[in-house]
Design a protein around this motif. Structure first.
Motif, PDB file in Angstrom:
ATOM      1  N   GLN A 134      -3.110 -69.502 -28.936  1.00  0.00           N
ATOM      2  CA  GLN A 134      -4.748 -69.486 -29.440  1.00  0.00           C
ATOM      3  C   GLN A 134      -4.578 -68.970 -30.651  1.00  0.00           C
ATOM      4  N   PRO A 135      -4.407 -70.119 -31.765  1.00  0.00           N
ATOM      5  CA  PRO A 135      -4.382 -69.574 -33.210  1.00  0.00           C
ATOM      6  C   PRO A 135      -5.419 -68.931 -33.519  1.00  0.00           C
ATOM      7  N   TYR A 136      -6.579 -69.468 -33.171  1.00  0.00           N
ATOM      8  CA  TYR A 136      -7.933 -68.708 -33.719  1.00  0.00           C
ATOM      9  C   TYR A 136      -9.126 -68.852 -32.699  1.00  0.00           C
ATOM     10  N   GLU A 137     -10.099 -68.080 -32.990  1.00  0.00           N
ATOM     11  CA  GLU A 137     -11.217 -67.955 -31.889  1.00  0.00           C
ATOM     12  C   GLU A 137     -12.541 -68.335 -32.938  1.00  0.00           C
ATOM     13  N   SER A 138     -13.529 -68.423 -31.912  1.00  0.00           N
ATOM     14  CA  SER A 138     -14.917 -68.821 -32.718  1.00  0.00           C
ATOM     15  C   SER A 138     -14.920 -70.050 -33.507  1.00  0.00           C
ATOM     16  N   GLY A 139     -14.679 -71.106 -32.844  1.00  0.00           N
ATOM     17  CA  GLY A 139     -14.503 -72.372 -33.510  1.00  0.00           C
ATOM     18  C   GLY A 139     -14.027 -73.406 -32.631  1.00  0.00           C
ATOM     19  N   ARG A 158      -0.808 -78.896 -35.353  1.00  0.00           N
ATOM     20  CA  ARG A 158       0.554 -77.864 -35.177  1.00  0.00           C
ATOM     21  C   ARG A 158       1.463 -78.315 -34.381  1.00  0.00           C
ATOM     22  N   GLY A 218     -12.205 -76.122 -30.889  1.00  0.00           N
ATOM     23  CA  GLY A 218     -10.449 -75.920 -30.567  1.00  0.00           C
ATOM     24  C   GLY A 218      -9.695 -77.230 -30.819  1.00  0.00           C
ATOM     25  N   TYR A 227     -10.442 -72.640 -27.896  1.00  0.00           N
ATOM     26  CA  TYR A 227      -9.076 -73.121 -28.376  1.00  0.00           C
ATOM     27  C   TYR A 227      -8.007 -72.234 -27.499  1.00  0.00           C
ATOM     28  N   ASP A 274     -10.172 -77.974 -36.608  1.00  0.00           N
ATOM     29  CA  ASP A 274      -9.880 -77.431 -38.082  1.00  0.00           C
ATOM     30  C   ASP A 274      -9.090 -78.229 -39.008  1.00  0.00           C
ATOM     31  N   SER A 326      -6.084 -80.222 -33.942  1.00  0.00           N
ATOM     32  CA  SER A 326      -7.391 -79.392 -33.778  1.00  0.00           C
ATOM     33  C   SER A 326      -8.576 -79.655 -34.637  1.00  0.00           C
ATOM     34  N   GLU A 385       2.802 -76.278 -39.492  1.00  0.00           N
ATOM     35  CA  GLU A 385       1.220 -76.306 -39.624  1.00  0.00           C
ATOM     36  C   GLU A 385       0.999 -77.324 -40.684  1.00  0.00           C
TER      37      GLU A 385
END
Length: 460
Positions: free
Chosen positions: A217-222, A247, A224, A201, A243, A241, A259
């Motif tokens: 980069q709103p989050y990692e390990s997923g 956004r 994107g 992401y 998720d 995204s 969001e």
């Protein structure tokens, strides 16, 4: 709405930028029709089946991609005797596009070995080595003066800025991506947005001189980014995204100001109208219909269901929306914001969460609230905004066309027999809508809807 008769097609169909013509691929032939009379104005014969069609911006030239050969053929509407053929031999052609000046064609070879700029004026050509993608990774400024082309060498991604006048490289800079997915200039040509592959992401905003204005980069390990789109006014950047969240960033500070979630259960307080597609049996008056005793006795009760009409029903919240959980052991999961489209005035944006393929969400960005939810019986194939007013049309592979405006939602039946709409496109002035079936197409005139209407549901 008024509909034309259906016409044969075996491939791509598209309106010319000036809205005067429609180009249709029929096997080896390219058919050009007038959008008012639908008479054939030009007929061109290609050397193989047409895989791709693109108009030049001046609507004078049109190219056809014959990717089975592979080869490109271009034609002129004003000079029917003029023709152009581009063949890169063993290098092949994976994709072709017009430049903004309508006098150059950019082709990408197989395996992304090189991108070639072909001139229709003096037959000169310019090469750019190692383009990142075939159909993506190229974006032009709104004024048509510059092109940004993504390349990759030594396991690193680069942006090449070229002048569309001389096709000289004006600058090259590296970008902070692991595997660049795509690129797009902002509508005011002041910035370039770049996003990484779904495995990372990362959304990056660069100035044309190579300065990084934002690393988002709103989050990692997923998984994107799945979809990105500038608003037509250039003030907002929407990022969909995996998720299942949309956004929205502003162009002044590049900060996130919205969001927007896509939950499977919508609860109150909710001021959005929820429209659900339902089948309603037609009530036929049979009081004056006299049947013989023989016919009545012969009716065994196994007759097919009676006629029905499709309409929208306004639902109350809370409501559970149809949700499909993607399997965890398969790649490319059907989840996240796969469809994302702005209205022409940049006030509304529609989204589809791919884990809820039958649901379309309409958001009011100016008021930062949900405006409407459309719940269809079948998965949504395509959705498109009217380029001249706030009107959204969508199709689901059925014989109905669905419309939403701020005053309500409507279902329109297409009168053609056995015609199921799998794709749709507006022409540039909003006067005509192209509807595609598997092997045919038709067009519909779309008059302006009365703005004083406040009904929330309408049938066909």
């Amino acid at each position: 709405m008024e509909f034309t008769e259906s016409y044969k097609q075996t491939g791509p169909c598209c309106f010319s930028p000036n809205a005067r013509y429609i180009a249709v691929a029929v096997d080896y032939r390219l058919v050009i029709r007038d959008t008012l009379s639908f008479k054939v104005v030009q007929l061109f014969s290609c050397l193989d089946k047409i895989s791709y069609i693109e108009w030049a911006l001046d609507s004078e030239y049109i190219l056809c991609g014959l990717y089975k050969r592979p080869m490109i053929q271009a034609w002129s509407l004003t000079q029917p005797e003029w023709t152009c053929k581009i063949d890169e031999g063993t290098a092949g052609i994976a994709y072709a596009r017009w430049s903004p000046d309508s006098r150059h064609i950019l082709t990408t070879s197989d395996f992304q070995l090189q991108l070639t700029v072909w001139s229709l004026v003096n037959t000169a050509c310019v090469h750019v080595q190692w383009p990142k993608h075939a159909s993506k990774g190229v974006s032009f400024t709104r004024d048509g003066k510059f092109a940004a082309i993504c390349t990759r060498r030594d396991c690193k991604d680069y942006i090449n800025l070229l002048s569309c006048h001389t096709w000289e490289i004006m600058g090259i800079f590296a970008v902070d991506t692991l595997d660049l997915a795509d690129i797009e200039w902002s509508p005011d040509d002041s910035a370039i947005v770049i996003w990484d592959s779904p495995l990372e992401y990362k959304v990056l905003i660069y100035s044309p001189d190579g300065r990084c204005l934002l690393k988002y980069q709103p989050y990692e390990s997923g998984l994107g980014v799945k979809s990105v789109s500038w608003s037509p006014c250039g003030q907002y950047l929407a990022v969909g995204s995996y998720d299942q969240m949309l956004r929205v960033l502003n162009h002044l500070t590049w900060k996130t100001f919205a969001e927007l979630l896509h939950p499977s259960t919508v609860r109150g307080p909710c001021y959005a109208a929820v429209f659900k597609e339902v089948d309603e049996p037609l009530q036929l008056d049979m009081s004056e219909l006299c049947l013989s005793n023989d016919f009545s006795q012969g009716n065994d009760g196994n007759a097919p269901e009676g006629p029905f009409r499709v309409r929208y029903e306004v639902m109350e919240v809370p409501i559970n929306l149809p949700f499909q959980k993607p399997p965890a052991d398969k790649p490319n999961p059907k989840q996240g914001i796969g469809l994302l489209s702005w209205s022409s005035d940049s006030q509304y944006i529609c989204t589809r969460n791919d884990s809820m393929p039958t649901v379309l969400w309409v958001w009011d960005i100016r008021h930062l609230e949900l405006a409407a939810i459309l719940v269809q019986k079948d998965p949504i194939k395509a959705a498109a905004w009217d380029p001249t007013c706030t009107r959204l049309v969508l199709c689901t592979g059925s014989s109905h066309l669905y419309m939403w405006t701020p005053s309500g939602a409507y279902c329109v039946h297409v009168p053609q027999q056995q015609f199921t709409i799998t794709d749709l496109k507006w022409n540039s002035d909003g006067s005509c809508l192209l509807l595609k079936d598997k092997e045919s197409f038709c067009c519909a005139s779309a008059p302006l809807l009365p703005e004083e209407s406040s009904e929330y549901s309408s049938d066909d």
